[in-house]
Structures are given as structure tokens and as C-alpha cells.
Design an enzyme around this catalytic site. Structure first.
Site, PDB file in Angstrom:
ATOM      1  N   GLY A 267       0.891  -1.323   0.444  1.00 32.27           N
ATOM      2  CA  GLY A 267       0.206  -0.232   0.340  1.00 32.27           C
ATOM      3  C   GLY A 267       0.425   1.191   0.040  1.00 32.27           C
TER       4      GLY A 267
ATOM      5  N   ASP B  57       0.779   2.050   9.524  1.00 33.08           N
ATOM      6  CA  ASP B  57       1.096   0.817  10.514  1.00 33.08           C
ATOM      7  C   ASP B  57       1.647   1.015  11.547  1.00 33.08           C
ATOM      8  OD1 ASP B  57      -1.846  -0.420   9.075  1.00 33.08           O
ATOM      9  OD2 ASP B  57      -0.866  -1.546   8.692  1.00 33.08           O
TER      10      ASP B  57
ATOM     11  N   HIS C 205      -9.133   5.558   3.538  1.00 32.94           N
ATOM     12  CA  HIS C 205      -7.340   5.726   2.407  1.00 32.94           C
ATOM     13  C   HIS C 205      -7.283   7.367   3.307  1.00 32.94           C
ATOM     14  CE1 HIS C 205      -8.677   1.858   1.259  1.00 32.94           C
ATOM     15  NE2 HIS C 205      -7.490   1.293   1.030  1.00 32.94           N
TER      16      HIS C 205
HETATM   17  O1  F6P Z   1      -1.686  -1.615   5.466  1.00 31.28           O
HETATM   18  C1  F6P Z   1      -1.411  -0.804   5.613  1.00 31.28           C
HETATM   19  C2  F6P Z   1      -3.248  -0.167   5.010  1.00 31.28           C
HETATM   20  O2  F6P Z   1      -3.689   1.000   4.879  1.00 31.28           O
HETATM   21  C3  F6P Z   1      -4.317  -0.572   6.670  1.00 31.28           C
HETATM   22  O3  F6P Z   1      -3.824   0.339   7.646  1.00 31.28           O
HETATM   23  C4  F6P Z   1      -4.868  -0.978   5.709  1.00 31.28           C
HETATM   24  O4  F6P Z   1      -6.025  -1.569   6.989  1.00 31.28           O
HETATM   25  C5  F6P Z   1      -4.374  -1.819   4.575  1.00 31.28           C
HETATM   26  O5  F6P Z   1      -4.407  -1.013   4.385  1.00 31.28           O
HETATM   27  C6  F6P Z   1      -5.977  -1.118   3.477  1.00 31.28           C
HETATM   28  O6  F6P Z   1      -5.348  -1.823   2.377  1.00 31.28           O
HETATM   29  P1  F6P Z   1      -6.518  -1.658   0.822  1.00 31.28           P
HETATM   30  O7  F6P Z   1      -5.478   0.181   0.411  1.00 31.28           O
HETATM   31  O8  F6P Z   1      -5.945  -2.886   0.152  1.00 31.28           O
HETATM   32  O9  F6P Z   1      -7.784  -1.398   0.950  1.00 31.28           O
END
Ligand code: F6P
Length: 388
Positions: A14, A147, A298
Site C-alpha cells: 500500500g 501501521d 484512505h
Molecule cells: O497496511 C496499510 C493499510 O492502510 C492498513 O492500515 C489498512 O488496513 C490497509 O492497508 C488497507 O488496504 P487497502 O488499500 O487494500 O484497502
């Protein structure tokens, strides 16, 4: 005199604030040594079909950058201020599939790199480690994730900015909560770790912080304790409350929920009503408890990188280039006691793999640590028993 090197850089998993800043730092430090830097698009996927002309290697070369803006800002280098990744980031697909791994390894060989810098979180580093072993890559890892759960480093790139983003959101929500005399639950990212919720909750002045390390499940005891805290606040003359909830906290059945904040908001409202109906004097003021939930989502992965994340990006980028110059490979750069160090990936990745196998967070909040004690001493309800 070390001959000039040809190095690659990729961002994997991510995105988070600071990725462009670290790319910029690597390019600056490496080009000053006369090296060539190649930006691999979309993580290791960028290596696929490289020799079949998917990308031309000359198009991948990164150079020191200046924007083509008219007037007196001509040549401004804005990369360190921008979120996202100019190289793209990918957090799906499975390079452990032997056919895909084979293509990635072929592409890597085709590019003829002396070394690779991989900017990634715990999941990416685990996967790249295996590829690197198969392909005998010389590589350096740079930890990034909002995280902050990469082990052996106090900070991962992007975390500090995300703390600022969540802190600002808590601040903004405080005034609408106050105006409507509401309890607002703020759902915060972090996957299985509570670092982001804990830090931002303290910085934002939350009344309640729930993180998976201390509150794995939203059971009746926890929710009644939140109601008790609300009753205490009302007794002190405050009609609103802010509850910060990490997304890794599970529902009563022990299941993860996408909108766990909504679930908690509804539970708080119901439990407050029930406690009031007991007729006990300590719950007499739990009338009309009105709750709402906000899932920040996000937005936490974006925003202009904080000055600390930019310093981290600069320091990590410089250290990664220095390690390559010294041909000291298979290392992760880490932040410890205000300085950058390095840790052998041979020590980092087995730990990651074990945690992934056991579905455990690789670097959880220490329940006995200073941050938890700080929250407690500030009177924040953080999952301790207040009433049974
Ligand atoms: O690991 C980073 C993170 O933003 C987490 O905090 C969150 O649970 C996850 O990625 C969200 O992932 P995605 O962008 O696939 O929805």
C-alpha cells in the site's frame, strides 16, 4: 575507487506519505556518486516481461528532477512534498506463484542491476526476500507503512504523517461532537496494530482509545466501561466524547468488521440506554446518548509528508545508498534512538514469516509500554476495567 553502480528502486504494498521523498533522496545521493538509478513500476511486477519490451530500460531511468513550471518556480523540485508513489504501488497478486516469480527474476537479470532498494511493509519484505534469495539479488529494504508495525525499527516511513492526519480529524470532529452533544467514534486504520490509533488518540485528546493489543474484542464489559466513562464525563459537565477505535479490534463474535466503528457506535447507544434503565444513580445521566461513527479510510494514506517523514525519507535513502556503496547488502535500514542504523534481513524476515504464519502482528503496541501508560495517566479509557 568503486566503479559506478546501476541500481533499482521500487515501492511495494500500500502507498503512504513519504514514498516520493525517499525515491528523490535515493536518486539525489546515487546520481551524485555517478550511478544510474532505475525506477521499477508497480513493485516487483515491473520486472515482468521487461526483456519483451513491456518497458524500455531507458524509460525507467530516474534523474534529478525539476518541474517544468512557468516563471520563477521553474525547476522547483516538488517530489518530496507529494504523496503517493511516482512508481505506483501494488498490494495484490502473488509472486510466490512460480511462473510469476520466474518472469520477475528474468526481468531483474535483463536490467543488469548491481543492487535493488525495495521500499515496503512487512508483507512486501517477506515476499521480496524469497525472490531475492532465488535471484541472488543484492538488496536493501526501507520500511514504510502507516501501521508502523515493521519490527526492529521505531518508525516506518508514512506513520508520522498519518498520525498528523488522524489527529487533525479528531480535532475537527470534536467541534461537531460538542455542538450536537454526541459521542463520535473515529475508526482508524492500522490493520492488526494499534500504533496509529494510540498515538493519534493521545495527540488528539480522545476520551477513549481502543486498540487490538488491549481490547481484542468489543465485549459487553468494554462497552459498559465506555458508557461508564461517558457518565463520568457528563458528571464533570462535558456532554460530548471522542472514541478512537483501531480497525483491528473485533466485534463480539471475534470477527473483523469493515465498519467496526458503526458497530461500536450502535452498541454504545444501546448499552447506555440499558445502564440507565438499571436505575443506578451512577448511570442516571446516561439519557439521550447520541452516537455517530466516522471511518477515516484512505485519507490516512495521503497528505503532504510531515517534516519528520521527509527527514526519515532523506536519512533512509542516504543510508540505503551508503550500504550499497559499501556493498553491505541484505540489510534493512531502521530508525533507533534518533538515528538510522541497519539490521540484517536474515534476522528481520524469519520473524516476519513466523508472525504471518501465526497470523500475529509483527510489531504490536507494548501493553506495558510508555505510550499506553501515558494514555492511562491522562485519564483516557484504554480498555482497563472501570466497572465489571
Ligand atoms: O497496511 C496499510 C493499510 O492502510 C492498513 O492500515 C489498512 O488496513 C490497509 O492497508 C488497507 O488496504 P487497502 O488499500 O487494500 O484497502
Amino acid at each position: 575507487m568503486i566503479p559506478p553502480k546501476r541500481i533499482g528502486i521500487l515501492t511495494s504494498g500500500g502507498d503512504c506519505p513519504g514514498l516520493n521523498a525517499v525515491i528523490r533522496a535515493v536518486v539525489k545521493c546515487a546520481t551524485r556518486k555517478g550511478w544510474e538509478v532505475y525506477g521499477i513500476p508497480y513493485g516487483t511486477r515491473g520486472f515482468i516481461n521487461l526483456e519483451q519490451g513491456n518497458y524500455r530500460s531507458e524509460d525507467l531511468q530516474l534523474r534529478e528532477h525539476g518541474c517544468d513550471i512557468p516563471g520563477l518556480l521553474q525547476g522547483l523540485d516538488i517530489l518530496q512534498f507529494l504523496s503517493g508513489s511516482i512508481l505506483g504501488a501494488l498490494n495484490k497478486g502473488d509472486p510466490s506463484d512460480p511462473a510469476i516469480a520466474h518472469e520477475i527474476l528474468q526481468g531483474y537479470r535483463f536490467l543488469g542491476l548491481d543492487a535493488l532498494i525495495a521500499v515496503g511493509g512487512d508483507g512486501s519484505l517477506d515476499i521480496i526476500y524469497d525472490l531475492a534469495q532465488q535471484g541472488q539479488w543484492n538488496w536493501i529494504a526501507i520500511p514504510k507503512t502507516i501501521d508502523n508495525d515493521v519490527p526492529f525499527t521505531e518508525r516506518s516511513l508514512g506513520f508520522d504523517t498519518a498520525v498528523d492526519t488522524v489527529t487533525k480529524a479528531i480535532y475537527d470532529l470534536t467541534f461537531t461532537a460538542a455542538s450536537h452533544e454526541r459521542v463520535i467514534v473515529v475508526q482508524v486504520m492500522g490493520r492488526d496494530a494499534g500504533h496509529l490509533a494510540l498515538h493519534a488518540g493521545i495527540a488528539g485528546g480522545a476520551d477513549v482509545i481502543l486498540i487490538p493489543e488491549l481490547t481484542p474484542v468489543l465485549n459487553d464489559r468494554v462497552i459498559n466501561n465506555i458508557c461508564w466513562r461517558i457518565a463520568q464525563l457528563r458528571g464533570e459537565g462535558r456532554q460530548f466524547a471522542l472514541v478512537v477505535l483501531a480497525e483491528g479490534v473485533k466485534n463480539l463474535e471475534g470477527q473483523k468488521e469493515k465498519y467496526i466503528g458503526d458497530y461500536l457506535a450502535q452498541q454504545i447507544q444501546t448499552h447506555c440506554q440499558q445502564l440507565r434503565q438499571t436505575g443506578k444513580p451512577e448511570f442516571a445521566n446516561l439519557n439521550d446518548v447520541n452516537t455517530r461513527a466516522t471511518t477515516l479510510g484512505h485519507i490516512q494514506r495521503s497528505g503532504m509528508p510531515s517534516s519528520f517523514d521527509r527527514i526519515l525519507a532523506a536519512s533512509f535513502g542516504k543510508k540505503a545508498v551508503d550500504l550499497i556503496a559499501a556493498e553491505h547488502y541484505q540489510q534493512m535500514v531502521v530508525w533507533r534512538n534518533g538515528e538510522v542504523h541497519n539490521k540484517p534481513l536474515e534476522e528481520v524476515v524469519p520473524h516476519l514469516k513466523q508472525c504471518h504464519q501465526q497470523k500475529r502482528c509483527p510489531d504490536p503496541v507494548n501493553p506495558e509500554g510508555l505510550m499506553v501508560q501515558t494514555a492511562r495517566d491522562l485519564g483516557i479509557y484504554i480498555g482497563d476495567p472501570l466497572i465489571n
